[in-house]
Scaffold this motif. Structure first.
Motif, PDB file in Angstrom:
ATOM      1  N   GLY A  60       0.799  -1.218   0.000  1.00 44.91           N
ATOM      2  CA  GLY A  60       0.000   0.000   0.000  1.00 44.91           C
ATOM      3  C   GLY A  60       0.828   1.264   0.000  1.00 44.91           C
ATOM      4  O   GLY A  60       0.564   2.196  -0.737  1.00 44.91           O
ATOM      5  N   HIS A  61       1.868   1.298   0.829  1.00 42.59           N
ATOM      6  CA  HIS A  61       2.684   2.501   0.907  1.00 42.59           C
ATOM      7  C   HIS A  61       3.426   2.731  -0.398  1.00 42.59           C
ATOM      8  O   HIS A  61       3.525   3.853  -0.887  1.00 42.59           O
ATOM      9  CB  HIS A  61       3.666   2.373   2.070  1.00 42.59           C
ATOM     10  CG  HIS A  61       4.628   3.511   2.177  1.00 42.59           C
ATOM     11  ND1 HIS A  61       4.211   4.793   2.407  1.00 42.59           N
ATOM     12  CD2 HIS A  61       5.982   3.567   2.042  1.00 42.59           C
ATOM     13  CE1 HIS A  61       5.286   5.597   2.444  1.00 42.59           C
ATOM     14  NE2 HIS A  61       6.345   4.879   2.216  1.00 42.59           N
ATOM     15  N   GLY A  66       4.058   5.821  -5.367  1.00 38.68           N
ATOM     16  CA  GLY A  66       4.128   5.830  -6.822  1.00 38.68           C
ATOM     17  C   GLY A  66       3.154   6.810  -7.435  1.00 38.68           C
ATOM     18  O   GLY A  66       3.474   7.483  -8.422  1.00 38.68           O
ATOM     19  N   VAL A  67       1.950   6.911  -6.874  1.00 35.39           N
ATOM     20  CA  VAL A  67       0.952   7.849  -7.381  1.00 35.39           C
ATOM     21  C   VAL A  67       1.458   9.279  -7.241  1.00 35.39           C
ATOM     22  O   VAL A  67       1.368  10.088  -8.176  1.00 35.39           O
ATOM     23  CB  VAL A  67      -0.380   7.657  -6.627  1.00 35.39           C
ATOM     24  CG1 VAL A  67      -1.323   8.828  -6.887  1.00 35.39           C
ATOM     25  CG2 VAL A  67      -1.036   6.353  -7.036  1.00 35.39           C
ATOM     26  N   GLU A  70       4.431  10.051  -9.680  1.00 34.39           N
ATOM     27  CA  GLU A  70       3.990  10.308 -11.051  1.00 34.39           C
ATOM     28  C   GLU A  70       3.331  11.676 -11.157  1.00 34.39           C
ATOM     29  O   GLU A  70       3.544  12.410 -12.137  1.00 34.39           O
ATOM     30  CB  GLU A  70       3.021   9.220 -11.504  1.00 34.39           C
ATOM     31  CG  GLU A  70       2.429   9.431 -12.893  1.00 34.39           C
ATOM     32  CD  GLU A  70       3.473   9.476 -13.998  1.00 34.39           C
ATOM     33  OE1 GLU A  70       3.114   9.904 -15.119  1.00 34.39           O
ATOM     34  OE2 GLU A  70       4.642   9.093 -13.754  1.00 34.39           O
ATOM     35  N   ALA A  71       2.553  12.049 -10.146  1.00 34.19           N
ATOM     36  CA  ALA A  71       1.935  13.371 -10.153  1.00 34.19           C
ATOM     37  C   ALA A  71       2.998  14.467 -10.114  1.00 34.19           C
ATOM     38  O   ALA A  71       2.897  15.477 -10.828  1.00 34.19           O
ATOM     39  CB  ALA A  71       0.987  13.510  -8.963  1.00 34.19           C
ATOM     40  N   GLU A  72       4.032  14.264  -9.305  1.00 30.77           N
ATOM     41  CA  GLU A  72       5.100  15.254  -9.234  1.00 30.77           C
ATOM     42  C   GLU A  72       5.856  15.346 -10.560  1.00 30.77           C
ATOM     43  O   GLU A  72       6.220  16.439 -11.014  1.00 30.77           O
ATOM     44  CB  GLU A  72       6.068  14.913  -8.104  1.00 30.77           C
ATOM     45  CG  GLU A  72       7.183  15.940  -7.948  1.00 30.77           C
ATOM     46  CD  GLU A  72       8.048  15.692  -6.728  1.00 30.77           C
ATOM     47  OE1 GLU A  72       9.108  16.352  -6.628  1.00 30.77           O
ATOM     48  OE2 GLU A  72       7.683  14.847  -5.883  1.00 30.77           O
ATOM     49  N   ARG A  73       6.065  14.210 -11.197  1.00 33.34           N
ATOM     50  CA  ARG A  73       6.760  14.216 -12.495  1.00 33.34           C
ATOM     51  C   ARG A  73       5.964  15.021 -13.523  1.00 33.34           C
ATOM     52  O   ARG A  73       6.533  15.828 -14.260  1.00 33.34           O
ATOM     53  CB  ARG A  73       6.948  12.780 -12.986  1.00 33.34           C
ATOM     54  CG  ARG A  73       7.787  12.663 -14.262  1.00 33.34           C
ATOM     55  CD  ARG A  73       7.836  11.233 -14.766  1.00 33.34           C
ATOM     56  NE  ARG A  73       6.546  10.816 -15.317  1.00 33.34           N
ATOM     57  CZ  ARG A  73       6.133  11.134 -16.545  1.00 33.34           C
ATOM     58  NH1 ARG A  73       6.899  11.881 -17.342  1.00 33.34           N
ATOM     59  NH2 ARG A  73       4.962  10.725 -16.976  1.00 33.34           N
ATOM     60  N   ARG A  74       4.666  14.820 -13.553  1.00 35.29           N
ATOM     61  CA  ARG A  74       3.829  15.543 -14.500  1.00 35.29           C
ATOM     62  C   ARG A  74       3.781  17.032 -14.162  1.00 35.29           C
ATOM     63  O   ARG A  74       3.777  17.885 -15.059  1.00 35.29           O
ATOM     64  CB  ARG A  74       2.423  14.946 -14.503  1.00 35.29           C
ATOM     65  CG  ARG A  74       2.350  13.519 -15.031  1.00 35.29           C
ATOM     66  CD  ARG A  74       2.572  13.466 -16.527  1.00 35.29           C
ATOM     67  NE  ARG A  74       1.423  13.981 -17.245  1.00 35.29           N
ATOM     68  CZ  ARG A  74       0.405  13.235 -17.679  1.00 35.29           C
ATOM     69  NH1 ARG A  74       0.413  11.919 -17.459  1.00 35.29           N
ATOM     70  NH2 ARG A  74      -0.592  13.780 -18.345  1.00 35.29           N
ATOM     71  N   SER A  85       5.651  20.336  -3.016  1.00 32.37           N
ATOM     72  CA  SER A  85       5.630  19.471  -1.834  1.00 32.37           C
ATOM     73  C   SER A  85       4.517  18.450  -2.038  1.00 32.37           C
ATOM     74  O   SER A  85       3.597  18.655  -2.824  1.00 32.37           O
ATOM     75  CB  SER A  85       5.378  20.278  -0.552  1.00 32.37           C
ATOM     76  OG  SER A  85       4.099  20.901  -0.593  1.00 32.37           O
ATOM     77  N   ARG A  86       4.614  17.333  -1.318  1.00 33.85           N
ATOM     78  CA  ARG A  86       3.580  16.311  -1.465  1.00 33.85           C
ATOM     79  C   ARG A  86       3.359  15.622  -0.135  1.00 33.85           C
ATOM     80  O   ARG A  86       4.262  15.542   0.705  1.00 33.85           O
ATOM     81  CB  ARG A  86       3.963  15.302  -2.540  1.00 33.85           C
ATOM     82  CG  ARG A  86       5.245  14.518  -2.255  1.00 33.85           C
ATOM     83  CD  ARG A  86       5.632  13.689  -3.484  1.00 33.85           C
ATOM     84  NE  ARG A  86       6.618  12.668  -3.149  1.00 33.85           N
ATOM     85  CZ  ARG A  86       7.174  11.846  -4.025  1.00 33.85           C
ATOM     86  NH1 ARG A  86       6.830  11.921  -5.297  1.00 33.85           N
ATOM     87  NH2 ARG A  86       8.042  10.937  -3.640  1.00 33.85           N
TER      88      ARG A  86
END
Length: 282
Positions: A60-61, A66-67, A70-74, A85-86
């Motif tokens: 789960g972690h 990973g989600v 990928e959001a940061e990469r985009r 920041s995330r």
């Protein structure tokens, strides 16, 4: 505005487009971008309901990381200079984003929970936040015209100045024209039914002239055009949004605490507009 642009992350393909939109918005505003993912309580949550974010047998972690990665990469691809920041927060997405919005310059979400012609379901994150979010809420929807104007919806004096200030700032940051659309169909604009106050139109004209005159001096780079919509004004508003890159509408902040429904104009914009919609609390 100094707080970050907060965007909800859920890992879907459509959501990545929302993340890119939010990143460009943060770049225009000159603020940070905060990627926020909401998750439910994991199995084996620790004492006092505090979850452990160590990877478990289900991975789960790792999936959550990973989600966000990928959001940061985009986001970096869309706006390389924005500081990002995330974080992962426990709770329902609407509740989590409502809390994060209290320190944000803007909260950005997608048109989730759509059905039919893009009507928001009552349980959607955007629908939930429209009633309770702090600060501006930007809902990414429709097919925005990237070279179209910013559309400012004028539908009453109580929300005019705050919405106009936001619209001018957005138009300036985007290098876009600003079109002020004044609604004249009273049945479509008064908040919760009942007779329209006498003199409403004249008072609105005076308030609009004063607000726009002052803001034109502050934003001399923004070309301004004014229009009035008559007759079936809500339909005309939807049609006008089809050629715009952003629609801005003011909503009365005092109703946020009672969580009352949006007025008909704001509902039309949020449910039917063919471009992104910014709801500005005034």
């Amino acid at each position: 505005m100094s707080g970050p642009v907060v965007v909800g992350v859920d890992g879907s393909r459509s959501n990545l487009a929302v993340v890119e939109f939010a990143a460009r918005e943060a770049e225009r505003l000159g603020v940070d971008l905060e990627l926020t993912q909401a998750v439910g309580w994991p199995p084996g949550a620790g004492r006092f309901g505090i979850p452990s974010w160590e990877a478990d047998a289900t991975g789960g972690h790792a999936a959550t990381s990973g989600v966000l990665a990928e959001a940061e990469r985009r986001a970096r691809g869309a706006a390389p200079r924005v500081r990002i920041s995330r974080g992962v927060l426990v709770g329902e997405p609407g509740t989590v984003l409502e809390r994060e919005s209290r320190t944000a310059s803007m909260t950005v979400v997608g048109n989730d929970g759509a059905r039919g012609r893009g009507t928001l379901g009552a349980s959607s994150v955007a629908g939930h936040l429209s009633a309770c979010v702090s600060g501006p809420l930007l809902v990414v929807r429709g097919r925005p015209n990237p070279v179209g104007p910013v559309l400012l919806v004028v539908h009453g004096t109580s929300t005019l100045r705050g919405a106009a200030e936001f619209a001018f700032a957005e138009a300036s940051a985007r290098g876009a024209d600003l079109v002020s659309v004044q609604l004249r169909n009273i049945s479509a604009t008064r908040p919760y039914g009942g007779p329209a106050p006498a003199g409403t139109g004249d008072e609105e004209d005076v308030a609009l002239t004063e607000a726009l005159s002052e803001l034109r001096e502050r934003y001399p780079d923004v070309p301004l055009r004014c229009r009035r919509l008559h007759g079936r004004s809500r339909r005309a508003l939807v049609e006008a949004s089809a050629d715009s890159q952003l629609l801005v509408v003011g909503v009365r902040d005092r109703f946020r605490f009672a969580r009352l429904p949006l007025d008909p104009v704001s509902q039309t914009a949020l449910h039917e507009a063919d471009c992104p919609v910014a709801l500005v609390r005034c």
